[in-house]
Write an enzyme that holds these catalytic residues in place. Sequence first.
Site, short mmCIF file in Angstrom:
data_model
loop_
_atom_site.label_atom_id
_atom_site.label_comp_id
_atom_site.label_asym_id
_atom_site.label_seq_id
_atom_site.Cartn_x
_atom_site.Cartn_y
_atom_site.Cartn_z
N LYS A 1 -3.68 -0.36 -5.93
CA LYS A 1 -3.51 -1.78 -5.61
C LYS A 1 -4.85 -2.48 -5.40
CE LYS A 1 1.13 -1.31 -4.73
NZ LYS A 1 1.33 0.12 -4.94
C1 LIG Z 1 2.36 0.68 -5.58
C2 LIG Z 1 2.21 2.08 -5.97
C3 LIG Z 1 2.95 2.62 -7.02
C4 LIG Z 1 3.98 1.81 -7.77
O1 LIG Z 1 3.41 0.81 -8.55
P1 LIG Z 1 4.29 -0.41 -9.08
O2 LIG Z 1 3.34 -1.37 -9.68
O3 LIG Z 1 4.99 -0.97 -7.89
O4 LIG Z 1 5.26 0.16 -10.07
C5 LIG Z 1 2.73 3.94 -7.36
N1 LIG Z 1 1.84 4.70 -6.68
C6 LIG Z 1 1.12 4.21 -5.66
C7 LIG Z 1 0.18 5.12 -4.95
C8 LIG Z 1 1.26 2.89 -5.28
O5 LIG Z 1 0.54 2.41 -4.26
#
Ligand SMILES: *Cc1c(COP(=O)(O)O)cnc(C)c1O
Length: 495
Positions: free
Chosen positions: A109
Amino acid sequence: MKFYSTRGFGPVSGAEAIVKGLADDGGLFVPEIFPEVSLDDLADMAALEYPERSAYVMSKYLTDFSYEELLEITKKAYARFDGEAAPVTKVDDGLYLLELWHGPTLAFKDIALTVLPYLLTGSKKKLGIDKKTQILVATSGDTGKAALEGFKDVDGVEITVLYPAEGVSDMQKKQMITTEGKNVHVLGVNGNFDDAQTAVKKIFSDPEMKKKFSDLGYDLSSANSINFGRLVPQIAYYFSTYCDLLNAEEIELGQLVNFVVPSGNFGNILAGYYAKRMGLPVQHLIVASNENDVLTDFFSTGRYDAQRPFHKTISPSMDILVSSNLERLVYEIVDRDPKKISDMMSRLKEFGFYNVDEDTLYDKAPEFLGYSCTEGETKDTIDNFYDDYSYLLDPHTAVGVTAFFKYLDEVYDDTTPTVVVSTASPYKFPQSVLEASCHVTEKDPIKAAKRLSKMTSTEIPEAIAGLNDKPILHNKVVDKADIPVSVLSFVGGKK
Ligand SMILES: *Cc1c(COP(=O)(O)O)cnc(C)c1O
């Protein structure tokens, strides 16, 4: 470039789409077209550094920013990373990991949430908006901390993060509730992620709430992955990965690659789809899910059915039953018909499901395949992968690797180079990783991180090493019904 809501509203500019987050009709902003990147462009991009590649891709969509403005943003954002922002590691012939967790909060993120605050303040300036912005975020764990880090102490912005009180990992919680910053608010919710997300969506679509915030001098905006400003920096790393594979002579220009993406809200893999639509040579986009397998079922039947038990897993950032960003893909599948989307989304809200015609799904989105795995399979993958490659996978990435093995079992003759997108550092989930790889149980996350470090001779990232010494600054937990009042109180002067 103009943007439209998946439910019809628009057009708006990129800056407006970013400031609004969610469209007034409840839909998600999508670009009017997919801008093209040719193979020649790709070859040129391969000579660039990550911030340049990223600014280049973003400039294709955010045409109210100049390339130079975007480059200034990406340079500042990715300077906060420990080394490269999106390095690719080869683990075996034809198998690569794209490590997206070298940012300030150790999860993917950060790639978008270090950029978004600059995009938001830049967009407000371009639109002549001098109202303050209240950022509302629902988090399944990783978004929350990444958004708090990205937006803390940004002028003209207050940020409120809602997390499921019992639904995030201890480390994720510790990271969030210790966040400093004068504009930072963190609220636990008695419920799961979907409850938190639904509450946020409700506030956004409630004119009365909007007016209340407005009277206090605030516009509402979202840092959730529904914001186009989150999506666009993510498209860049798909291109960048391809460039890195080219530079390492692992592939030839034009050769197809697969991406496997541990998925929850569908934002990460959707960015891969956008990259493909722009011209990136991609064969399959493999959607990896944990026991919350609503996406696996969708891609095998066309039926999206959120009415199912919610599982708490060791990959909590994927514990999601309503994947918001899927709406953007379905919009493409139904030939950009906003009426159809509105109907389907009302159906989802009212009855908990919707259907896409199965043939249309395979016809329009043939690149997508979905696989899910059990908790046991995820743990085994962490264990085996460490034995085979001396590489520690976090539980989310392990879901991705497991999905890839399942894919290989099914399509055994596929030799397409495959990149598994690695979404978090193993140190973000140290108890689960320690247990799976070293068969040691340790409940305290910091102690677990220390043991993991010792037993695997890997280093604890700085971002979590000092967490235990930080005071808890946010300990409020509320019921769903009390969310609007609490959120308002944060900007109303009462703390
Ligand atoms: C947010 C997240 C995901 C999922 O990603 P999306 O974009 O919501 O599909 C997978 N792994 C981690 C570690 C995340 O923080």
